[in-house]
Design an enzyme around this catalytic site. Structure first.
Site, mmCIF file in Angstrom:
data_model
loop_
_atom_site.group_PDB
_atom_site.id
_atom_site.type_symbol
_atom_site.label_atom_id
_atom_site.label_comp_id
_atom_site.label_asym_id
_atom_site.label_seq_id
_atom_site.Cartn_x
_atom_site.Cartn_y
_atom_site.Cartn_z
ATOM 1 N N GLY A 37 33.390 35.710 -34.645
ATOM 2 C CA GLY A 37 33.406 37.025 -34.245
ATOM 3 C C GLY A 37 34.744 37.705 -34.375
ATOM 4 O O GLY A 37 35.260 38.437 -33.560
ATOM 5 N N THR A 39 36.037 39.349 -36.342
ATOM 6 C CA THR A 39 36.397 40.858 -36.903
ATOM 7 C C THR A 39 36.031 41.819 -35.818
ATOM 8 O O THR A 39 36.200 42.930 -35.769
ATOM 9 C CB THR A 39 35.636 41.083 -37.973
ATOM 10 O OG1 THR A 39 34.048 41.004 -37.596
ATOM 11 C CG2 THR A 39 36.049 40.641 -39.210
ATOM 12 N N GLY A 40 35.724 41.416 -34.506
ATOM 13 C CA GLY A 40 35.241 42.071 -33.367
ATOM 14 C C GLY A 40 36.493 42.644 -32.666
ATOM 15 O O GLY A 40 37.509 42.259 -32.933
ATOM 16 N N LYS A 44 40.263 41.370 -32.180
ATOM 17 C CA LYS A 44 41.341 42.265 -32.885
ATOM 18 C C LYS A 44 42.315 42.534 -31.713
ATOM 19 O O LYS A 44 43.519 42.616 -32.131
ATOM 20 C CB LYS A 44 40.628 43.457 -33.590
ATOM 21 C CG LYS A 44 39.927 43.431 -34.827
ATOM 22 C CD LYS A 44 39.741 44.777 -35.669
ATOM 23 C CE LYS A 44 38.411 45.040 -35.401
ATOM 24 N NZ LYS A 44 38.034 46.391 -36.051
ATOM 25 N N GLY A 212 43.323 34.243 -16.187
ATOM 26 C CA GLY A 212 44.508 33.978 -17.105
ATOM 27 C C GLY A 212 45.571 35.069 -16.571
ATOM 28 O O GLY A 212 46.896 35.105 -17.253
ATOM 29 N N GLU A 248 39.724 51.492 -12.915
ATOM 30 C CA GLU A 248 40.084 51.802 -14.408
ATOM 31 C C GLU A 248 40.044 53.322 -14.455
ATOM 32 O O GLU A 248 39.318 53.940 -13.960
ATOM 33 C CB GLU A 248 39.150 51.120 -15.350
ATOM 34 C CG GLU A 248 39.273 49.756 -15.209
ATOM 35 C CD GLU A 248 38.186 49.081 -16.215
ATOM 36 O OE1 GLU A 248 38.607 48.814 -17.358
ATOM 37 O OE2 GLU A 248 37.023 48.993 -15.977
ATOM 38 N N HIS A 272 35.257 38.851 -12.294
ATOM 39 C CA HIS A 272 36.494 38.809 -11.978
ATOM 40 C C HIS A 272 36.947 38.947 -10.610
ATOM 41 O O HIS A 272 37.715 38.066 -9.896
ATOM 42 C CB HIS A 272 37.058 40.032 -12.722
ATOM 43 C CG HIS A 272 36.840 40.064 -14.281
ATOM 44 N ND1 HIS A 272 36.906 39.233 -14.957
ATOM 45 C CD2 HIS A 272 36.647 41.318 -15.061
ATOM 46 C CE1 HIS A 272 36.512 39.661 -16.324
ATOM 47 N NE2 HIS A 272 36.387 40.828 -16.139
HETATM 48 C C1 BG6 Z 1 36.035 43.349 -18.862
HETATM 49 C C2 BG6 Z 1 35.123 44.428 -18.502
HETATM 50 O O1 BG6 Z 1 35.632 42.263 -18.551
HETATM 51 O O2 BG6 Z 1 37.323 43.628 -18.275
HETATM 52 C C3 BG6 Z 1 35.432 45.756 -18.922
HETATM 53 O O3 BG6 Z 1 33.953 44.002 -19.464
HETATM 54 C C4 BG6 Z 1 36.757 46.004 -18.193
HETATM 55 O O4 BG6 Z 1 34.502 46.594 -18.596
HETATM 56 C C5 BG6 Z 1 37.832 44.713 -18.546
HETATM 57 O O5 BG6 Z 1 37.306 47.248 -18.762
HETATM 58 C C6 BG6 Z 1 39.074 45.077 -17.874
HETATM 59 O O6 BG6 Z 1 40.033 44.037 -17.990
HETATM 60 P P1 BG6 Z 1 41.532 44.423 -18.046
HETATM 61 O O7 BG6 Z 1 42.252 43.317 -18.443
HETATM 62 O O8 BG6 Z 1 41.973 45.626 -18.609
HETATM 63 O O9 BG6 Z 1 41.765 44.617 -16.459
#
Ligand code: BG6
Length: 797
Positions: A37, A39-40, A44, A212, A248, A272
């Protein structure tokens, strides 16, 4: 001045270093990294940079590398994309530009693109690697396959790798997998089983990139290095609440086909935020760097999590989402998505350390800011005698006390660890964490930055770079094992199922959402703090609003019926129970209440636990109407439900609690153990005339009540007060009060909720006394009172 001796020595040293390096290379071997993957988007954005960082960190340390970008993209197009990506790679600030360019050049040389589709392609790739090893006389150390591909492609790729692309003997294989790892417990289990047929557990590295993130990775070491200070603090006596937050500003535009299927809980909370939760909640192992010990403690923490209910969640959806879905997925204008883009969840950890401490998990798209953090807020148990003006940050116990693992972004703009100065001065490894310089005017969590001991990383690192380095070093502690993954899905799946048809609250997005998404604790549940002003997701037809109805009082099967919206209905029933309890205690000094299991009574139990302080709990006896033949600690057990939603919140004397004896002599509901007769004797010994003051029943869609099912050979009539029965659904074996015993009660309340009950409600309203067909129709107290409590959906549809 020329010093020939010196040059000679230097040349010899350089040669020696070179030879040592060659030897070391021979010793350590060659590592091939195959990025699937390549080039995904993820590749990138992060993965190529992470691989380059790995190269920067490891070059000259004894390994040689080759990097193979692979995808389904044609060779020409793939090469073009990768060339562009490689040109844009950057070095950290501490690498000089010239050196950076040189290393980037080397990295480009070592990287190539492959069009990989069939198992023959994988075989060819393996041959290529072997030919290169042979040509350069290198020993193979290992191969990494990084799956940056959608999960439906996993199985085929895994099969191809396993059959034709494993490294030679003595070399390791590491496969790196990106979420989603399933959609629920069942699908996660299926995927895990499938992958398990191709790879060994130690070969699999499931990425949760939050592990991480530097602040997240610091939680356990921080707890470890500050054990002394935290020992007395990290518990329910001191922690008021824990907030685990990921906000976000971006929305889901462009990703709605993925997002529609997953939604915020599966996308962010199940993985997460749950990982972060376990790091905060788990008991610390003696050795925090032992992945096995950490995993065991994590699993223990999972086991302590209290099951989630519908009421544990508040859900939202930003207003533009529906339109984005319709546009991107060519859905008709009538299509309304129920996918939540915002969720607040209340989690409880039922163990001695955390009992009673709310953990708030929250994440959402299109919010007012981008920020992630874990905040442990401590109680203030002190009273400060001095005037507030004289409170000093590191001395006053009355200022807020908090520890924050600041994951990133937000006002601070970088990861950090913050500890209120009135707590303690934390110890952090100085080679990796430095004190944050003062930022006058900056306030975090209500206090100026100067109120905290604040540390940020000496070198900020991207999560993927950190994880790629851990993969290379075989550090499995930063990855999700199969057990860990399944434990998380076990926790989340029931909630996801129960929320599948919930309508999320619409919010405008950004700062415009105002306070609409604020939520609060209400007893054992979460709820939005503000009412929604209007129904923003129109349902089919114009649904009646709660205000259109008052509590309705009428007759059903010739007995009183109370009907209302669920909240009012439950409130009414709880108030009636309290009144019955008070009357019974006044009359006889005791209140004997027999309760049904299942999901309908849960809000009632919660209501009783949190709103009815006037209930004479100390004089109340709690009985079970029925029980599933499972151990009492089993989550399926009705007694467990009673324990989770009521008993642990109220003070009923232990000797007044009467679980059904379904588990005797290490077996379940064996006739010979005479459990039913034992329960009957207990009732007759304690309940005057075996007449309960109140029996709470439900009604199944097949007309069953208690665990008395249609055509049941026992319990519908006869003299046995308690019987063993069979249910058509699992677990099949049950114990139940019989109809004759139920009908001796002073009062029987039947609670019926939800649209699914509509049909049976209508049917039962028309039938006569036919308990064999519809056991509920046999409920008719001989001298007591029967009252039906139905919500509008069950009663009116
Ligand atoms: C990803 C989710 O696992 O984590 C995304 O699929 C989300 O929807 C992203 O935007 C957020 O990660 P970070 O590192 O920007 O906090």
């Amino acid at each position: 001045m020329k010093r020939p001796g010196c040059w000679k020595m230097l040349t010899v040293a350089m040669c020696m270093a070179f030879v040592a390096c060659l030897q070391a290379q021979e010793l350590q071997g060659h590592v091939s990294i195959i990025l699937l993957g390549a080039t995904g988007d993820l590749a990138k954005k992060y993965l190529w940079q992470g691989l380059f960082q790995l190269y920067l960190d490891e070059v000259g340390k004894g390994y040689s590398f080759s990097f193979h970008g692979a995808a389904l993209t044609s060779t020409k197009q793939g090469q073009e994309i990768i060339t562009k990506v490689l040109e844009s790679l950057s070095c950290p600030e501490d690498v000089a530009p010239g050196r950076c360019a040189q290393l980037r050049g080397q990295f480009q040389q070592l990287s190539q693109y492959h069009h990989l589709r069939t198992s023959e392609d994988y075989m060819a790739l393996s041959k290529d690697i072997e030919a290169q090893l042979e040509h350069e006389g290198l020993r193979e150390a290992g191969r990494v396959f990084y799956f940056s591909v959608p999960p439906f492609a996993y199985a085929d790729i895994a099969r191809s790798i396993n059959s034709s692309c494993r490294p030679g003997p003595g070399a390791w294989l590491r496969v790196v997998l990106e979420k989603p790892f399933g959609h629920d417990h069942l699908s996660a289990q299926q995927l895990a089983t499938e992958l398990g047929s191709f790879f060994r557990e130690e070969e699999m590295y499931r990425v949760d990139h939050y592990l991480g993130k530097q602040a997240v990775a610091q939680i356990l070491p921080f707890r470890d290095q500050n054990r002394k200070a935290l020992d007395g603090l990290w518990n329910r006596h001191h922690v008021e609440r824990v907030e685990i937050i990921m906000k976000e500003t971006v929305d889901a535009e462009g990703r709605t086909s993925f997002y529609e299927e997953y939604g915020v809980i599966r996308d962010v909370l199940q993985n997460h935020l749950t990982e972060v939760l376990t790091l905060v909640a788990m008991e610390l192992p003696d050795n925090v760097s032992s992945p096995e010990a950490v995993l065991q403690r994590k699993l223990q923490a999972f086991r302590a999590l209290r099951g989630l209910q519908k009421g544990s969640a508040v859900l939202g959806q930003y207003q533009a989402y529906g339109e984005q879905v319709r546009r991107e997925q060519q859905k008709p204008a009538s299509f309304h998505s129920l996918t939540p883009t915002f969720a607040g969840i209340l989690v409880h950890v039922d163990n001695l350390r955390w009992e009673g401490v709310p953990f708030f998990l929250m994440s959402g798209k299109a919010l007012d800011e981008r920020v992630g953090y874990v905040r442990i807020l401590f109680r203030n148990q002190a009273y400060c005698a001095q005037n507030e003006k004289r409170w000093v940050a590191d001395q006053s116990q009355c200022l807020p006390r908090q520890i924050v693992f600041y994951i990133g972004h937000g006002e601070l703009g970088s990861p950090a660890v913050l500890v209120s100065r009135n707590l303690f001065r934390p110890s952090l490894p100085s080679e990796r964490w430095k004190e944050v310089e003062g930022r006058p005017g900056l306030h975090l969590f209500g206090r100026p930055l100067s109120d905290y001991y604040a540390y940020s990383p000496v070198r900020e690192q991207d999560a993927y770079s950190v994880l790629i380095s851990h993969i290379f070093h075989g550090r499995k502690d930063s990855f999700i094992t199969t057990e860990n993954l399944l434990a998380s899905w076990v926790f989340w799946t029931p909630l996801l199922d129960s929320l599948a048809h919930e309508v999320p609250r619409l919010y405008l997005g950004g700062a415009e959402s105002g306070h609409l998404l604020d939520f609060e604790l209400s007893g054992t549940q979460l709820r939005f703090s503000r009412p929604q002003l209007e129904q923003l997701v129109p349902g089919p037809g114009s649904a009646p609003k709660p205000s259109d109805f008052q509590v309705l009082r009428t007759k059903y099967r010739e007995s009183p019926l109370i009907s209302a919206w669920p909240e009012e209905l439950i409130a009414q029933l709880a108030a009636d129970i309290e009144a019955a309890a008070v009357r019974a205690v006044r009359r006889s000094g005791e209140f004997h209440l027999a309760l049904s299991g299942g999901s309908s009574p849960v809000p009632l139990l919660q209501q009783l636990a949190t709103r009815h302080y006037g209930l004479p709990w100390a004089h109340t006896h709690l009985w079970l109407v029925d029980e599933r033949c499972v151990p009492l600690r089993d989550p399926e057990s009705n007694f467990q439900g009673l324990q989770a939603h009521l008993l642990q919140h109220v003070r009923v004397p232990h000797y007044n609690v009467h679980p059904m004896p379904v588990h005797l002599h290490q077996r379940l509901c064996a006739e010979e153990d005479r459990g039913a007769q034992m329960y009957a004797s207990e009732i007759s010994a304690l309940v005057a005339d075996s007449s309960f003051d109140l029996v709470l029943l439900g009604m199944g869609t097949d007309g069953h009540t208690a665990s008395l099912f249609p055509q049941s050979p026992t319990g519908l009539e006869g003299t046995q007060p308690v019987v063993l029965t069979r249910s058509p659904s699992k677990p099949h074996q049950r114990m139940s009060l019989s109809l004759p015993l139920i009908n001796r009660a002073r009062k029987v309340a039947v609670l019926v909720m939800g649209r699914l009950k509509r049909e049976i409600t209508m049917l039962v309203s028309r039938v006569g006394h036919e308990p064999k067909k519809w056991p509920i129709s046999g409920v008719l107290p001989s001298s007591g009172q029967l009252v039906w409590y139905m919500d509008y959906e069950a009663f009116l549809g």
